[in-house]
Design a protein around this motif. Structure first.
Motif, mmCIF file in Angstrom:
data_model
loop_
_atom_site.group_PDB
_atom_site.id
_atom_site.type_symbol
_atom_site.label_atom_id
_atom_site.label_comp_id
_atom_site.label_asym_id
_atom_site.label_seq_id
_atom_site.Cartn_x
_atom_site.Cartn_y
_atom_site.Cartn_z
ATOM 1 N N GLU A 125 13.144 -21.016 -36.044
ATOM 2 C CA GLU A 125 11.598 -21.226 -35.903
ATOM 3 C C GLU A 125 11.070 -20.832 -34.553
ATOM 4 O OE1 GLU A 125 7.998 -24.626 -36.613
ATOM 5 O OE2 GLU A 125 10.114 -25.098 -37.314
ATOM 6 N N SER A 126 11.518 -21.294 -33.361
ATOM 7 C CA SER A 126 11.254 -21.211 -32.180
ATOM 8 C C SER A 126 11.171 -19.691 -31.899
ATOM 9 C CB SER A 126 12.276 -21.933 -31.202
ATOM 10 O OG SER A 126 12.361 -23.258 -31.325
ATOM 11 N N ALA A 127 12.188 -18.862 -32.182
ATOM 12 C CA ALA A 127 12.029 -17.434 -31.919
ATOM 13 C C ALA A 127 10.748 -16.788 -32.676
ATOM 14 C CB ALA A 127 13.370 -16.699 -32.439
ATOM 15 N N VAL A 128 10.403 -17.125 -33.974
ATOM 16 C CA VAL A 128 9.509 -16.589 -34.754
ATOM 17 C C VAL A 128 8.176 -16.899 -34.050
ATOM 18 C CG1 VAL A 128 8.382 -17.052 -37.007
ATOM 19 C CG2 VAL A 128 10.873 -16.735 -36.948
ATOM 20 N N VAL A 129 7.935 -18.365 -33.356
ATOM 21 C CA VAL A 129 6.752 -18.828 -32.965
ATOM 22 C C VAL A 129 6.592 -17.873 -31.655
ATOM 23 C CG1 VAL A 129 5.442 -20.562 -31.648
ATOM 24 C CG2 VAL A 129 6.914 -20.930 -33.814
ATOM 25 N N LEU A 130 7.578 -17.581 -30.782
ATOM 26 C CA LEU A 130 7.344 -16.914 -29.539
ATOM 27 C C LEU A 130 7.057 -15.462 -29.903
ATOM 28 C CD1 LEU A 130 7.917 -17.136 -26.540
ATOM 29 C CD2 LEU A 130 10.232 -16.298 -27.176
ATOM 30 N N GLN A 131 7.499 -14.868 -30.989
ATOM 31 C CA GLN A 131 7.440 -13.361 -31.189
ATOM 32 C C GLN A 131 6.109 -13.076 -32.265
ATOM 33 O OE1 GLN A 131 10.891 -11.445 -32.727
ATOM 34 N NE2 GLN A 131 10.133 -9.375 -32.709
ATOM 35 N N HIS A 132 5.901 -13.961 -32.995
ATOM 36 C CA HIS A 132 4.946 -13.477 -34.152
ATOM 37 C C HIS A 132 3.777 -14.635 -34.255
ATOM 38 C CE1 HIS A 132 7.833 -10.640 -35.731
ATOM 39 N NE2 HIS A 132 8.667 -11.902 -35.797
ATOM 40 N N SER A 133 3.410 -15.301 -33.151
ATOM 41 C CA SER A 133 2.192 -16.134 -33.111
ATOM 42 C C SER A 133 0.884 -15.495 -33.450
ATOM 43 C CB SER A 133 2.063 -17.079 -31.909
ATOM 44 O OG SER A 133 3.163 -17.997 -31.701
ATOM 45 N N ALA A 134 0.797 -14.383 -32.731
ATOM 46 C CA ALA A 134 -0.499 -13.689 -32.837
ATOM 47 C C ALA A 134 -0.618 -13.063 -34.448
ATOM 48 C CB ALA A 134 -0.526 -12.644 -31.817
ATOM 49 N N ARG A 135 0.564 -12.515 -34.878
ATOM 50 C CA ARG A 135 0.402 -12.111 -36.062
ATOM 51 C C ARG A 135 0.038 -13.123 -37.169
ATOM 52 N NH1 ARG A 135 5.111 -8.442 -38.829
ATOM 53 N NH2 ARG A 135 4.491 -8.549 -41.193
ATOM 54 N N MET A 136 0.711 -14.375 -37.069
ATOM 55 C CA MET A 136 0.195 -15.433 -38.097
ATOM 56 C C MET A 136 -1.105 -15.867 -38.016
ATOM 57 S SD MET A 136 3.655 -17.998 -38.431
ATOM 58 C CE MET A 136 3.837 -18.071 -36.343
ATOM 59 N N ARG A 137 -1.614 -15.869 -36.504
ATOM 60 C CA ARG A 137 -3.102 -16.222 -36.431
ATOM 61 C C ARG A 137 -3.919 -15.193 -36.991
ATOM 62 N NH1 ARG A 137 -1.311 -17.698 -31.040
ATOM 63 N NH2 ARG A 137 -2.204 -15.826 -30.439
ATOM 64 N N GLN A 138 -3.617 -14.110 -36.915
ATOM 65 C CA GLN A 138 -4.666 -12.899 -37.448
ATOM 66 C C GLN A 138 -4.656 -12.698 -38.775
ATOM 67 O OE1 GLN A 138 -6.623 -10.735 -36.253
ATOM 68 N NE2 GLN A 138 -7.210 -9.943 -38.285
ATOM 69 N N ALA A 139 -3.334 -13.286 -39.604
ATOM 70 C CA ALA A 139 -3.137 -13.280 -40.868
ATOM 71 C C ALA A 139 -3.852 -14.513 -41.491
ATOM 72 C CB ALA A 139 -1.464 -13.395 -41.441
ATOM 73 N N ALA A 140 -3.841 -15.439 -40.928
ATOM 74 C CA ALA A 140 -4.542 -16.737 -41.112
ATOM 75 C C ALA A 140 -6.197 -16.295 -41.330
ATOM 76 C CB ALA A 140 -4.302 -17.833 -40.507
ATOM 77 N N LYS A 141 -6.532 -15.738 -40.375
ATOM 78 C CA LYS A 141 -7.877 -15.531 -40.094
ATOM 79 C C LYS A 141 -8.470 -14.573 -41.454
ATOM 80 C CE LYS A 141 -11.204 -13.894 -36.789
ATOM 81 N NZ LYS A 141 -11.659 -13.688 -35.433
ATOM 82 N N GLN A 142 -7.563 -13.451 -41.560
ATOM 83 C CA GLN A 142 -7.933 -12.629 -42.583
ATOM 84 C C GLN A 142 -8.109 -13.235 -43.861
ATOM 85 O OE1 GLN A 142 -5.188 -9.150 -43.049
ATOM 86 N NE2 GLN A 142 -6.911 -7.825 -43.798
ATOM 87 N N MET A 143 -6.861 -13.758 -44.222
ATOM 88 C CA MET A 143 -6.853 -14.496 -45.636
ATOM 89 C C MET A 143 -8.156 -15.560 -45.843
ATOM 90 S SD MET A 143 -3.508 -16.948 -45.525
ATOM 91 C CE MET A 143 -2.679 -15.749 -44.663
ATOM 92 N N ALA A 144 -8.413 -16.160 -44.786
ATOM 93 C CA ALA A 144 -9.529 -17.216 -44.879
ATOM 94 C C ALA A 144 -10.956 -16.407 -45.051
ATOM 95 C CB ALA A 144 -9.598 -18.069 -43.550
ATOM 96 N N GLN A 145 -11.047 -15.174 -44.252
ATOM 97 C CA GLN A 145 -12.256 -14.579 -44.117
ATOM 98 C C GLN A 145 -12.527 -14.072 -45.860
ATOM 99 O OE1 GLN A 145 -11.749 -11.947 -41.065
ATOM 100 N NE2 GLN A 145 -12.875 -12.971 -39.776
ATOM 101 N N LEU A 146 -11.317 -13.554 -46.332
ATOM 102 C CA LEU A 146 -11.639 -12.940 -47.581
ATOM 103 C C LEU A 146 -11.759 -14.061 -48.789
ATOM 104 C CD1 LEU A 146 -8.637 -10.288 -47.398
ATOM 105 C CD2 LEU A 146 -11.321 -9.832 -47.260
ATOM 106 N N GLY A 147 -11.045 -15.071 -48.384
ATOM 107 C CA GLY A 147 -11.223 -16.130 -49.500
ATOM 108 C C GLY A 147 -12.734 -16.680 -49.614
#
Length: 287
Positions: A125-147
């Motif tokens: 999990e630590s490596a994923v948070v370090l590497q993919h935080s921006a990707r997760m934030r953007q994904a969450a924002k996009q799915m919320a907007q579409l919803g």
């Protein structure tokens, strides 16, 4: 002649009758309810995924991130009829398109969840948070907007049909998704547990009457039984084995094994609630 005129002029007005809904219109309204209800559940699961992504990306406590796989949103089974239904209701594209776009995007959400969970299993999990935080934030924002856009579109259609049945659902879901769009994680508690609420307005699941032989396993003992009715949420059984309420059972129907909890038992009859709700397209519901 005079008597017939008097009967027309002085008879009491007949009570107004409710409008008769044409069969085709009634079918369309039922279809609309199916799609609306299914889209609301998809939006609720989307809110769970978005909350988990935001919690991880901002290093907030989030236990069991791999459990996001249990929250992957599924589109309603009637989704393919949405475009035709909107044409029949003469709704413009700016109403029909947001719902179609959101439902199509659910496959992207599933891939995003599987990617993040796969990375956690492989690298931690630590490596994923370090590497993919921006990707997760953007994904969450996009799915919320579409919803949010899809929920507003469904609200407009509800106004056309004068339906207020799912209004409270929409208010709750839009609030959750707005918070996720702004980086929040409303469905993750301070302790890091996922807490998904029940929707305030739920359609009763369609319960089909069947006669399916099955095997019940409870507390290490097996017993033959018959499934007498089935819905997405559970089954009714005829069984000679006493089943204590709240006990955990496994139901074997053909090659399927389904875990559940006994919610009631009277005489030879029992009701079982599935541990995981069946999807709309599950073959058991098509029997």
């Amino acid at each position: 002649m005079l008597q017939s005129i008097r009967s027309v002029l002085f008879s009491e007005p007949s009570p107004s009758l409710p409008p008769v809904v044409a069969p085709a219109q009634k079918q369309g309204l039922v279809l609309l309810d199916d799609i609306t209800c299914g889209t609301h559940y998809a939006a609720l699961n989307t809110a769970a995924v978005g909350s988990g992504f935001n919690a991880m990306s901002k290093r907030r406590p989030f236990l069991r991130p791999l459990s996001l796989r249990n929250s992957i949103p599924n589109p309603p089974s009637a989704r393919l009829s949405w475009g035709r239904l909107m044409q029949e209701m003469a709704q413009p594209e700016n109403v029909s398109l947001p719902v179609s776009t959101f439902l199509m995007h659910l496959s992207v959400v599933e891939k995003q969840v599987e990617f993040i969970c796969g990375e956690i299993e492989q690298n931690g999990e630590s490596a994923v948070v370090l590497q993919h935080s921006a990707r997760m934030r953007q994904a969450a924002k996009q799915m919320a907007q579409l919803g949010i856009a899809a929920l507003f579109a469904l609200d407009k259609v509800a106004q056309v049909t004068n339906s207020t049945y799912f209004v409270r659902n929409s208010v709750l879901l839009r609030g959750l998704l707005h918070e996720i769009q702004n980086g929040g994680s409303p469905l993750v508690t301070r302790e890091g547990r996922m807490a998904v609420p029940d929707l305030p307005q739920r359609r009763p699941p369609t319960r089909k009457h069947v006669q399916l032989p099955c095997m019940i396993e409870c507390r290490g003992k097996e017993h033959k039984a018959v499934v007498t009715n089935i819905s997405a949420g559970g089954v009714g059984l005829e069984t000679g084995m006493p089943l204590a309420p709240r006990s955990t059972v496994v139901i074997e129907i053909g090659e399927r094994c389904l875990a559940g909890t006994v919610v009631w038992h009277r005489g030879n009859s029992a009701g079982i609630k599935f541990e995981r709700t069946l999807k709309d397209e599950d073959p058991l519901l098509a029997i």
